[in-house]
Structure formats: C-alpha cells, structure tokens
Design an enzyme around this catalytic site. Structure first.
Site, PDB file in Angstrom:
ATOM      1  N   LYS A  81       0.830  -1.199   0.000  1.00 28.69           N
ATOM      2  CA  LYS A  81       0.000   0.000   0.000  1.00 28.69           C
ATOM      3  C   LYS A  81       0.871   1.259   0.000  1.00 28.69           C
ATOM      4  O   LYS A  81       0.687   2.157  -0.826  1.00 28.69           O
ATOM      5  CB  LYS A  81      -0.903  -0.024   1.232  1.00 28.69           C
ATOM      6  N   ARG A 117      -2.814   3.359   8.419  1.00 27.97           N
ATOM      7  CA  ARG A 117      -3.143   2.179   7.611  1.00 27.97           C
ATOM      8  C   ARG A 117      -2.027   1.142   7.658  1.00 27.97           C
ATOM      9  O   ARG A 117      -0.862   1.476   7.586  1.00 27.97           O
ATOM     10  CB  ARG A 117      -3.363   2.607   6.148  1.00 27.97           C
ATOM     11  N   GLY A 172      -6.125 -10.456   8.338  1.00 25.41           N
ATOM     12  CA  GLY A 172      -5.751 -10.578   9.746  1.00 25.41           C
ATOM     13  C   GLY A 172      -4.941  -9.408  10.266  1.00 25.41           C
ATOM     14  O   GLY A 172      -4.665  -9.324  11.457  1.00 25.41           O
ATOM     15  N   MET A 225      -4.200  -5.239  10.997  1.00 22.13           N
ATOM     16  CA  MET A 225      -5.073  -4.256  11.624  1.00 22.13           C
ATOM     17  C   MET A 225      -5.862  -3.445  10.606  1.00 22.13           C
ATOM     18  O   MET A 225      -5.372  -3.075   9.561  1.00 22.13           O
ATOM     19  CB  MET A 225      -4.270  -3.315  12.511  1.00 22.13           C
ATOM     20  N   ARG A 229      -3.259  -0.689  -6.900  1.00 20.88           N
ATOM     21  CA  ARG A 229      -2.392  -1.852  -7.008  1.00 20.88           C
ATOM     22  C   ARG A 229      -2.793  -2.621  -8.248  1.00 20.88           C
ATOM     23  O   ARG A 229      -3.867  -2.414  -8.796  1.00 20.88           O
ATOM     24  CB  ARG A 229      -2.518  -2.738  -5.775  1.00 20.88           C
ATOM     25  N   HIS A 276      -8.603 -42.990  -5.851  1.00 18.66           N
ATOM     26  CA  HIS A 276      -8.656 -43.546  -7.198  1.00 18.66           C
ATOM     27  C   HIS A 276      -9.573 -42.717  -8.091  1.00 18.66           C
ATOM     28  O   HIS A 276      -9.199 -42.340  -9.208  1.00 18.66           O
ATOM     29  CB  HIS A 276      -9.135 -45.003  -7.118  1.00 18.66           C
ATOM     30  N   ARG A 332       0.603 -46.946 -20.289  1.00 15.75           N
ATOM     31  CA  ARG A 332       0.433 -48.040 -19.333  1.00 15.75           C
ATOM     32  C   ARG A 332      -0.118 -49.246 -20.067  1.00 15.75           C
ATOM     33  O   ARG A 332      -0.934 -49.089 -20.971  1.00 15.75           O
ATOM     34  CB  ARG A 332      -0.550 -47.652 -18.244  1.00 15.75           C
ATOM     35  N   ARG A 376       5.309 -48.820 -20.975  1.00 17.15           N
ATOM     36  CA  ARG A 376       5.771 -49.381 -19.704  1.00 17.15           C
ATOM     37  C   ARG A 376       5.327 -50.840 -19.574  1.00 17.15           C
ATOM     38  O   ARG A 376       4.157 -51.148 -19.795  1.00 17.15           O
ATOM     39  CB  ARG A 376       5.209 -48.582 -18.529  1.00 17.15           C
ATOM     40  N   GLU A 410      11.559 -44.450  -9.522  1.00 12.86           N
ATOM     41  CA  GLU A 410      10.416 -44.213  -8.631  1.00 12.86           C
ATOM     42  C   GLU A 410      10.626 -44.791  -7.249  1.00 12.86           C
ATOM     43  O   GLU A 410       9.703 -44.889  -6.447  1.00 12.86           O
ATOM     44  CB  GLU A 410       9.121 -44.741  -9.262  1.00 12.86           C
ATOM     45  N   SER A 421      12.747 -42.097 -16.502  1.00 14.16           N
ATOM     46  CA  SER A 421      11.483 -41.366 -16.384  1.00 14.16           C
ATOM     47  C   SER A 421      11.065 -41.419 -14.917  1.00 14.16           C
ATOM     48  O   SER A 421      10.903 -42.501 -14.351  1.00 14.16           O
ATOM     49  CB  SER A 421      10.417 -42.000 -17.272  1.00 14.16           C
ATOM     50  N   GLY A 457       8.853 -41.560 -11.913  1.00 10.86           N
ATOM     51  CA  GLY A 457       7.475 -41.852 -11.521  1.00 10.86           C
ATOM     52  C   GLY A 457       7.272 -41.184 -10.179  1.00 10.86           C
ATOM     53  O   GLY A 457       7.519 -41.751  -9.127  1.00 10.86           O
ATOM     54  N   THR A 458       6.843 -39.937 -10.230  1.00  9.13           N
ATOM     55  CA  THR A 458       6.885 -39.138  -9.005  1.00  9.13           C
ATOM     56  C   THR A 458       5.795 -39.505  -8.010  1.00  9.13           C
ATOM     57  O   THR A 458       5.889 -39.148  -6.840  1.00  9.13           O
ATOM     58  CB  THR A 458       6.814 -37.643  -9.337  1.00  9.13           C
ATOM     59  N   ASN A 459       4.759 -40.204  -8.455  1.00 14.10           N
ATOM     60  CA  ASN A 459       3.757 -40.633  -7.479  1.00 14.10           C
ATOM     61  C   ASN A 459       4.351 -41.673  -6.537  1.00 14.10           C
ATOM     62  O   ASN A 459       4.315 -41.517  -5.313  1.00 14.10           O
ATOM     63  CB  ASN A 459       2.528 -41.211  -8.167  1.00 14.10           C
ATOM     64  N   ASP A 460       4.914 -42.740  -7.136  1.00 19.80           N
ATOM     65  CA  ASP A 460       5.531 -43.748  -6.291  1.00 19.80           C
ATOM     66  C   ASP A 460       6.743 -43.189  -5.551  1.00 19.80           C
ATOM     67  O   ASP A 460       6.994 -43.533  -4.408  1.00 19.80           O
ATOM     68  CB  ASP A 460       5.948 -44.968  -7.125  1.00 19.80           C
ATOM     69  N   CYS A 476       6.820 -38.808 -15.671  1.00 22.16           N
ATOM     70  CA  CYS A 476       5.513 -39.245 -16.150  1.00 22.16           C
ATOM     71  C   CYS A 476       4.502 -39.363 -15.021  1.00 22.16           C
ATOM     72  O   CYS A 476       3.419 -39.871 -15.203  1.00 22.16           O
ATOM     73  CB  CYS A 476       5.633 -40.572 -16.886  1.00 22.16           C
ATOM     74  N   TYR A 488      11.763 -33.609 -20.669  1.00 21.22           N
ATOM     75  CA  TYR A 488      10.335 -33.486 -20.950  1.00 21.22           C
ATOM     76  C   TYR A 488       9.497 -33.779 -19.717  1.00 21.22           C
ATOM     77  O   TYR A 488       9.968 -34.386 -18.755  1.00 21.22           O
ATOM     78  CB  TYR A 488       9.914 -34.417 -22.097  1.00 21.22           C
TER      79      TYR A 488
HETATM   80  P1  ADP Z   1      -7.970  -1.705   3.388  1.00 20.81           P
HETATM   81  O1  ADP Z   1      -6.645  -2.310   3.243  1.00 20.81           O
HETATM   82  O2  ADP Z   1      -8.895  -2.466   4.257  1.00 20.81           O
HETATM   83  O3  ADP Z   1      -8.562  -1.318   2.065  1.00 20.81           O
HETATM   84  P2  ADP Z   1      -7.263   1.039   3.630  1.00 20.81           P
HETATM   85  O4  ADP Z   1      -6.058   1.443   4.361  1.00 20.81           O
HETATM   86  O5  ADP Z   1      -7.146   1.056   2.165  1.00 20.81           O
HETATM   87  O6  ADP Z   1      -7.734  -0.362   4.164  1.00 20.81           O
HETATM   88  O7  ADP Z   1      -8.409   2.010   4.122  1.00 20.81           O
HETATM   89  C1  ADP Z   1      -9.733   1.697   4.436  1.00 20.81           C
HETATM   90  C2  ADP Z   1     -10.648   2.742   3.811  1.00 20.81           C
HETATM   91  O8  ADP Z   1     -10.294   4.025   4.269  1.00 20.81           O
HETATM   92  C3  ADP Z   1     -10.483   2.775   2.306  1.00 20.81           C
HETATM   93  O9  ADP Z   1     -11.730   2.960   1.710  1.00 20.81           O
HETATM   94  C4  ADP Z   1      -9.625   3.966   2.087  1.00 20.81           C
HETATM   95  O10 ADP Z   1      -9.826   4.525   0.823  1.00 20.81           O
HETATM   96  C5  ADP Z   1     -10.024   4.885   3.203  1.00 20.81           C
HETATM   97  N1  ADP Z   1      -8.938   5.792   3.549  1.00 20.81           N
HETATM   98  C6  ADP Z   1      -7.674   5.457   3.878  1.00 20.81           C
HETATM   99  N2  ADP Z   1      -6.912   6.532   4.084  1.00 20.81           N
HETATM  100  C7  ADP Z   1      -7.717   7.607   3.893  1.00 20.81           C
HETATM  101  C8  ADP Z   1      -7.502   8.996   3.930  1.00 20.81           C
HETATM  102  N3  ADP Z   1      -6.309   9.516   4.186  1.00 20.81           N
HETATM  103  N4  ADP Z   1      -8.547   9.786   3.682  1.00 20.81           N
HETATM  104  C9  ADP Z   1      -9.761   9.275   3.386  1.00 20.81           C
HETATM  105  N5  ADP Z   1     -10.032   7.967   3.330  1.00 20.81           N
HETATM  106  C10 ADP Z   1      -9.005   7.126   3.566  1.00 20.81           C
HETATM  107 MG    MG Z   2       4.876 -46.319 -10.303  1.00 16.94          MG
HETATM  108 MG    MG Z   3      -7.742  -0.236   0.671  1.00 18.56          MG
END
Ligand code: ADP
Ligand code: MG
Ligand code: MG
Length: 950
Positions: free
Chosen positions: A22, A91, A100, A102, A335, A451, A575, A630, A763, A782, A784-787, A850, A870
């Site tokens: 980001k 952010r 996961g 923040m 991105r 199977h 086979r 084979r 194999e 050749s 035989g990566t399963n065996d 194979c 191959y």
């Molecule tokens: P996520 O990774 O969950 O998308 P973000 O960091 O992109 O989290 O932000 C969550 C929301 O907050 C997004 O919609 C983002 O566009 C908005 N946001 C982040 N920074 C700002 C900012 N400086 N001003 C206004 N909105 C923001």
């Molecule tokens: Mg075999």
């Molecule tokens: Mg975002």
C-alpha cells in the site's frame, strides 16, 4: 544511522519490501504527480525492530514527528489544534496482501474539543460528529479492543429510535449523542477512557499496527501461504480527505478494466457522502461508477484520465480507491488488481496489442492454473440453487446427468445416449468403463488423490469425492442427502468439480469454447480475436521459448490422437495394465492359474495379438514421435476377482451342499496364495517381470511386432520400452537382456530393423541414489513421481490423503499435498541427484517425468530447473504443461536480469502478490488489513481466483 520513516515523495513501488504494498504504491502515485493526500510510511524495518525488542526503536518517534511536521506544514493545520485540526488515517500494509492485519483507522486527531473546531471550519456539524463517532468506533474496537458489535448495536438502536432508514438520516445532534454512547462503551468494555490526546492516538494506532503482525489469523495465513514470519508490516500515515462532507463528496473503488472478462470499460462502485470504508461495508447501496459522470462530471473525467495513466504506467489492470472531497478528486490506493483466469488472458493479450508489453511478458502474466480452469464447462453462476451436498473439489468442471450406482449401468445408459453421473462410495479399477462413460464421478469417500480423483483428473472428467454427507447405498441403488432427499437411480444431479458442490436437478451449463477449439488444434491465426485467440497466442509464445518438451500419458489410440491435437510431442507413459482388463481378463486369470509352462504359454499367446494390435494403433496415432511403453506394473492379483466375493460364492455353494465351481475354487486359492499385506510394496513392476516367466517376452514381442507392422505400413514408429519399479541395476540388466533377446528374435524373423531403446522408471529412493550404475543400463530415465513420493515419505497415498492431509495442511506441515505439487526439498532432492549422477554416467541421457506432477504448474517449473528433457501428463493437461514450461523458461532470464532495473522486480512482486491474493476469497473484507476483498473478481461471477501468478 538506520532510517525508519519515508515521505511518500521519497518512495516508489520498487520499495514494496520496505514500505509495504500500500505504502509503496501511494509513493509511486505521488511520484507520478497524481493527487494523493500527503503522508509518510513507517517501514517494515521499524516493525521488525519493534517486534524483536517489544518497544519502539530508538529515533523512530523523532522521525515520525519530523515527517508529521512536514504534512502539517503542507496542510496548513496541525494535529491537535482545537480550532482547525489536522486529521490522519493510519493504515497497515505488508509486502503481501494479508488478511488478519489491523484495520485502517480514519479521523485520528479528533477529540471532544476539536470536533467543534472541525464543525466550524467545515461548516458542517453533522460531518464533524460523523467523523468523530467513526474514530471512536474504529479506535475503540481496533486499538483498544472493545467488541465491534457494541458499536453496531448502538448505531442500530439509535436509528430505530429516530426511525432512520440509513445513517444519512441521522443529524448532527444524533451523531453527537452516538459519540457519547461510544465513549461510554469504550470505557465500560476496556476499563479505559478513549485517549483525548491526538499524539497519543497516533502513537497507539501505529504500535497497534505493528502488533497486528503477530495476530493469530495473520500468523495462520502466513504459515499456509509460506510467507516468512519476519517480514513485518509497514504503517502508512496520511492526511485525511473527506468523502462525507455532503452530496458533492463521496468515495469509490474502480478497476481500469473489467476484472471478470478483461474488457475495457468503466467498472466500479461509488457512494456519495461517505467515507471509504462505507463503500464496501454494505451500509448503504452504492451506485455504478458510471453514474459519477452525472453526479460530478469533472471528477469523473479526471478519474478516467488517471485510470488510463495508471494502466499505462503499471502496464496492467489496476484497482483503485478514491475519494472526492467537495468536488476535488483524491487517490487513496492503487495496485495491480486481481482478476479471473479469463481476464488474465484477455488483458495480457490486449496489452500486447496496445504495445504496452511484449509477448514474453504477456506469457508471464497468465498461468496454467488459469488455463485449466478455462478448459472446463461451468455452471451458470446466476442460476445455481442451494447445494444438495458438498464434497472435495477433485477434478474441476461442471457436469449434469442421471445418477447411477455401478459401472455396468453407467456404460449401458451412456451407450443408449443418456448422460450419467457415476455415484460410488469409492471407485476401483473395475469401475473404469463406467467412469469413462459417465459425465462425472461422485464418491462419498476419499480425498483428492483417491482412485476416483486421480483417474478423473487424468481423463479430464468432473469429480467430486469424499461427499460424506451423502449416504450411498449401492445395493439399493440410492443415495440420501442430509436434508432427506433421496436420489434413486436415474434422478438428475449437477456436479461442480471446481467447487465440490452437488445440486439437485439440471443447472444450466456454459460450455468451454477454449477447450473445444484447443482440441480442434486451431492455431493462433485461425483462432482470431477473443479469449481463444488470446489463449492460443500465449501457448504459441510458450512453445517458442520453452526448453521442456511436453508428452502425454495415454494408453489408447483415441487419447494419443487427442494428446497430439493438444500439442503433445509423444507419449511419455503408455500403461499396459488397462489392456489386461475387460474381456481379456479371463486370459490373465488363466496365465495366473496356469499349472504348467504350456498352459501359461497358451494364455500368453492368446494375449499377444491383442496387445500387438493395441500398440500398433497407438504407434500409428503418434507416428514419428516417441511412445514410451511401460511393462506391466501393478500386482497380478489386481486382475483377479475380489477375495470376499469369491469366498462368499464358494461358502454359499458349500452351505447349500453343492460343490463350488472348480474355477471359483482355483481362483480363490490363487487369490489366497497371492495375498500380500502391502501389495504396493510387493510383487509388482520389474519384480513381476522377473517372477512370471514369459510375461516380459510377450509384452516386448507385442511391441516389436507392432513396430514391424507400422514399418511395413510405411510409418515411422518410435517405441521405447520402460521398466517400472527398478531399485537395483541388476534387475534392469536381467530384464534388458530378455528384451534384447526378443527384439533380436523379431528382427531375425521379420527382417525389419526393430530397435527400441530400453529405459527405466526412477520411482524408488534406491534407484535415485544409485542412478549412476543404473544409467549404465538405461537409455532413458522417467521419474514416476507418485511412487517416488509415496516411498520417500512413507505415505500410502490412498490412505493418507483423506485421513490426515487436511489437518497437515491446516497446521502448516505442508501448504499443498506432495502428491499434487512435487515436494522439492525431499523428493526433488532425489530427482536432482538422479539427474546429476545419471548424466555423469551417461552424458545426454534422456530424462523425463511421467507422474501426475508432470501437469502441475509449480512442479513443471521445478522439472525445468532440474534439467529434465520433458514432462508427460494426461492429454487434457498438455496445454497447461506447455504454458507452464514456457513460463519456466522465462524465469531463467528474469532471474538473470533481476537487479538491473527496479521496475521488473516490482512487476514480479505484483505477480507474486496476486498469486497470494488467490486465497482472498476466504479473507473477507473485514479481516483484510491490506486491500480487502471487494476486488475479488469471483464476486462477479467470473469463477474464482486470479489467474496470474503461481
Ligand atoms: P484496506 O486495506 O482495508 O482497504 P485502507 O487502508 O485502504 O484499508 O483504508 C480503508 C478505507 O479508508 C479505504 O476505503 C480507504 O480509501 C479509506 N482511507 C484510507 N486513508 C484515507 C484517507 N487519508 N482519507 C480518506 N479515506 C481514507
Ligand atoms: Mg509407479
Ligand atoms: Mg484499501
């Protein structure tokens, strides 16, 4: 001195490792001169230092203060100023998108006093209180750990009390009241008051991001995705811009092309009078981005301009977050965007046409995984009902048919033109005719390498296995679903091998155009525009650059011909065991039951012309290309009837006072005699050839006679003979002598110069470790990566996969089953040893693989790097293997070029990021720390994860 903080203007996308995805892309957009609210990034290095010592690294606070001062100066206001406060967003953002982490905190800097200042300068008390209650909620839940539900409950209660339909119906006083409720909730739930000091808010938010790196979900995700635990996350601190300042403000998300199809156009969602997170939270309904043209034409035009600039700059589909503050457009994130398989091919091809990337780069942006997905028909996403049951998605695609409960019934109905789904508890080699006849195979037991699953994938058939919710009663010919629905024979179901779902009735299908036309063997010119053209051109590029040859595993002339149309250059594994089944089975039984050499020879003589005919037709289909045949591999007793069945027949007859049939008695004796506790490690492969006199000679004679027949017919037969399960060079020497003897006989009898190279499978660990001496006797290897995987790990595949692999994958022992993707560290090490020592003993030794791994994208890359000649895989996987072999060859050069120019590295990083994003579907927007999943194209009916990458 180490540096921990970077202004946006100092960074760029090549710094993703240090600034996170980001942060580095915000820096890149700043560098491009796009309208990005000013800000700075605290590096992953600071996070690593914090995690190592448990406290902020020395000097970080001062650096943050310095960069904050710069933001304050450019904004003309300061953090914490009561009459005109600067507000910030904090952010998280690691190198790779990761659920996961923040959640972003917006509006940092507000407190009981400055909320009034904000109301005055903005001219909107409602806006000020709305921002404050958002901060209280986000900070209270995310940083201080109050349960998020408390805030939602309070908001709902207030809306109910005011009769408000949406948050927009609440006025300034309502929101001020809500802010009070929230503050109370924070105090009550955490025992601590919301911090009024903006500096403290900022500091705690930053540290909370650092700490979230080690949250439980984040750790689990990393383990599964093999993301190193020591990367750390960056923290982006940025000046707020406000989309919630009234109807001339708003927030939105957009893609530069349709992430489902790749078509150019305007794709995205917009929400007037809202802050960013509202767009994806579903709090109010968004409008299509195209509506912005009407709402705010100037911002709309500017946005389209910027999207084009971004796409040209990144040379790829981008996804974007933006906010409009009183008619002024701000970019908040971009991105390289996730996309469906279809879009990946279409976009890569379109970008070549537009001159933005070359064909090699286009090849690097698509994947075999994606291609495989495009080759199967699919269900129309808009017309699928609730599933009847779910199982393991074992072989992708979609199929509809009447359920049948045994192989014979499947074959009978299919011959009459009916579409059937073969339902079994599990399958075995006897079910083969039914599996061939069926549209799909559905089992209630077994995992991805049962199977049923393995054979189905090999045949390109749809398969859902291990649907344990279904009670399958083959005797009474019915299956029962958990909701009580009874599937009697003939009832129609729809089976989705890509998702594992089974539906009652017929769900409409969308056929795969890609499959149809690839199978027809069309070339790029013929395929023209559209998706098929894009796929074909990518394949042609792969063929042009790849070093690995691609062969197919095929045991019938039909499969051989099909493989050839798919682009296979020979057969890597033919086979011979299927040729011993069906009506020929009694001949095999006679061979096994033979009491005298004469009896045995009679049985073998009867088999000979049948085998010869099989080989002749296969050699004809693959004329001019190598066909590796084979020798018989499985234990002989697999060709005998089931012991229990026999024993019951004999016992019933005896109980009735009748004499059991002599043949039954003999068969039962033979089955008992040949019983092995562990047949896969017993009398099979080369051992069988050495133990049953005449077996090898018969098979070799059949091959040689086929070569003679084809040569006389004016063909160019290139048969090779492959010996299975060799562990010691002496075994190979003995069998080879026999082979050479028979070949010489046939030469002398026919006058045709028959010459078949004799090679061996590798194999068993022992054959890999003694590859040098073995190469002295072998014209080719050749793998035989399963065996080889079974014997290296000591896994019995059919037993372990369904029993404990899911737990192993969950707990991070491995990320994927070693039967799906080759285990490079262990099995791969043996492969490398065998390649090196084999070629040292015999320079130019031909080496291939194979096993099923030959069609697995990641494994293909490994085989390329290990120097194989191959890969050989099932006919349907041939295009996938061709594509991945080409991509693997690209890798060689990219590695060499790496470091010369930062952009390339950043592109690779984006690809890797996309690949990881594949898992996004389980992340859910709420869990996502970096980017969320609103961009997951699968929501749009595209069918799954992004194709690029992996
Ligand atoms: P996520 O990774 O969950 O998308 P973000 O960091 O992109 O989290 O932000 C969550 C929301 O907050 C997004 O919609 C983002 O566009 C908005 N946001 C982040 N920074 C700002 C900012 N400086 N001003 C206004 N909105 C923001
Ligand atoms: Mg075999
Ligand atoms: Mg975002």
């Amino acid at each position: 001195m180490v540096r921990y903080v970077y202004d946006f203007a100092e960074g760029g996308r090549e710094m993703a490792g240090l600034l996170g995805g980001k942060g580095s892309n915000l820096a890149e957009m700043t560098r491009m001169g796009l309208p990005v609210p000013p800000g700075f990034v605290i590096s992953t290095e600071a996070c690593r230092a914090f995690l190592a010592t448990g406290s902020e690294p020395d000097g970080m606070a001062e650096e943050v203060a310095r960069h904050l001062a710069a933001v304050e100066e450019s904004a003309g206001r300061t953090l914490g100023r009561a009459d005109d406060p600067l507000l910030l967003s904090v952010r998280s953002g690691a190198r790779f998108s990761m659920p996961g982490m923040m959640e972003t905190i917006l509006d940092v800097g507000l407190n009981d006093e400055s909320v009034h200042g904000l109301a005055r300068v903005s001219g909107s008390a409602r806006f000020a209180w709305d921002s404050y209650r958002r901060l209280l909620q986000m900070f209270g839940a995310t940083v201080m750990g109050a349960p998020a539900a408390r805030f939602e409950e309070a908001l709902d209660a207030l809306k109910r009390a005011r009769g408000a339909r949406s948050d927009l119906d609440l006025d300034a006083d309502d929101l001020a009241e809500l802010a009070d409720t929230y503050k109370d909730a924070v105090l009550r739930e955490t025992g601590e008051a919301f911090p009024q000091s903006p500096a403290e808010q900022l500091r705690r938010a930053i540290l909370a991001v650092f700490e979230s790196w080690n949250g439980e979900r984040a750790r689990l995700y990393r383990r599964r995705e093999r993301i190193p635990d020591d990367l750390g996350t960056a923290v982006t601190v940025q000046r707020m811009v406000f989309g919630n300042l009234g109807p001339d403000s708003g927030s939105g998300v957009a893609f530069t092309r349709d992430p489902a199809t790749g078509r150019p156009g305007v794709y995205g969602d917009y929400l007037p009078d809202a802050q960013g997170e509202d767009v994806v939270s579903g709090i109010r309904n968004t409008v299509p981005l195209a509506d912005l043209e009407r709402l705010d034409p100037a911002s709309y035009r500017r946005l389209l301009e910027i999207m084009e600039t971004l796409e040209r700059h990144y040379r790829d589909l981008c996804d974007i977050e933006f906010t409009i503050e009183r008619g002024r457009l701000w970019m908040l994130q971009t991105r390289v965007g996730k996309r469906t398989a279809e879009a990946a091919f279409a976009i890569a091809d379109a970008l070549v046409e537009e001159g933005l990337i070359d064909r090699r780069e286009a090849l690097s942006r698509v994947s075999g995984e994606g291609l495989a997905r495009l080759m199967f028909p699919r269900f129309d996403a808009e017309r699928t009902p609730e599933p009847l049951a779910r199982g393991v998605a074992a072989s992708p695609g979609a199929a509809v048919g009447a359920v049948v409960f045994d192989s014979a019934e499947a074959a009978r109905r299919a011959a009459a033109g009916e579409k059937v789904v073969l339902v079994r508890q599990e399958t075995n080699p006897d079910d083969l005719p039914g599996m061939v006849a069926a549209q799909a195979i559905l089992t209630s037991r077994g995992g991805k390498t049962s199977h049923a699953a393995v054979v189905a994938r090999g045949m390109g058939k749809v398969c859902v296995c291990g649907a344990e919710e279904l009670t399958v009663d083959t005797a009474r010919r019915r299956a029962t679903a958990p909701d009580g629905t009874v599937l009697d024979e003939g009832r129609v179901v729809s089976v989705d091998g890509s998702s594992g779902a089974v539906y009652l009735g017929e769900v409409p299908l969308v056929p795969s155009e890609v499959m149809r036309r690839l199978e027809a063997g069309e070339d790029g010119a013929a395929a023209g525009d559209g998706l098929v053209g894009a796929v074909t051109r990518a394949l042609e590029q792969a063929d042009a650059v790849r070093r690995l040859e691609v062969r197919a595993n095929a045991d019938t002339p039909e499969d051989a011909a099909r493989a050839r149309r798919f682009g296979a250059r020979g057969i890597g594994l033919c086979r011979t065991e299927h040729m011993f089944l069906g009506e020929r089975r009694h001949l095999v039984e006679e061979m096994i039951l033979a009491r005298t050499p004469e009896e045995r020879d009679r049985a073998l003589d009867a088999l000979l012309p049948l085998q010869t005919d099989d080989f002749t037709r296969i050699l004809e289909a693959m004329d001019g290309l190598p066909v590796t045949i084979r020798l018989l591999d499985p234990p002989l007793h697999e060709f005998l009837p089931d012991r229990v069945e026999l024993a019951v027949r004999v016992a019933t007859a005896t109980a009735r006072g009748e004499r059991p049939g002599q043949r039954d008695t003999e068969l039962l004796e033979a089955v008992d005699r040949m019983h092995e506790d562990n047949p896969m490690m017993g009398l099979r492969g080369v051992r069988l050839g050495l133990a049953v006199p005449g077996l090898v000679a018969m098979q070799v004679r059949a091959v040689a006679s086929a070569v003679v027949a084809r040569t006389r017919a004016g063909g160019d037969p290139r048969a090779e003979i492959m010996v299975p399960l060799v562990g010691d060079v002496e075994e190979l020497r003995l069998v080879r002598a026999e082979v050479e003897r028979v070949l010489a006989e046939v030469r002398a009898e026919s006058g045709v110069p028959v010459d078949c190279p004799v090679g061996t499978m590798i194999e068993l660990p022992r054959s890999a470790l003694t590859a040098g001496p073995i190469a002295g006797e072998a014209a080719f290897f050749s793998f035989g990566t399963n065996d080889l995987t079974q014997t290296t790990w000591g896994f019995s595949r059919d037993d372990v996969e369904s029993e404990f692999f899911p737990a192993y994958i969950d707990r991070g022992v491995f990320a994927v089953s070693p039967f799906e993707t080759l285990d490079e560290e262990g099995v791969g090490r043996l492969v490398r040893i065998a390649v090196e020592e084999g070629r040292r003993a015999r320079p130019g030794l031909q080496i291939g693989v194979c096993g099923e791994h030959g069609g697995d994208p990641a494994s293909v890359h490994f085989f390329h790097s290990a120097g194989l000649d191959y890969v050989s895989c099932s006919p349907f996987r041939v295009p996938v293997a061709r594509l991945e072999a080409g991509r693997a060859a690209l890798g060689d050069e990219t590695d060499a070029a790496d470091g010369a120019d930062g952009t390339d590295r950043a592109d690779q990083a984006d690809q890797a990021d996309q690949a990881r994003g594949a898992d996004g579907a389980d992340g859910g927007r709420r869990d996502s720390g970096d980017g969320g999943d609103r961009s997951d194209p699968s929501d749009r009916g595209g069918g799954g994860d992004p194709a690029a990458g992996r």
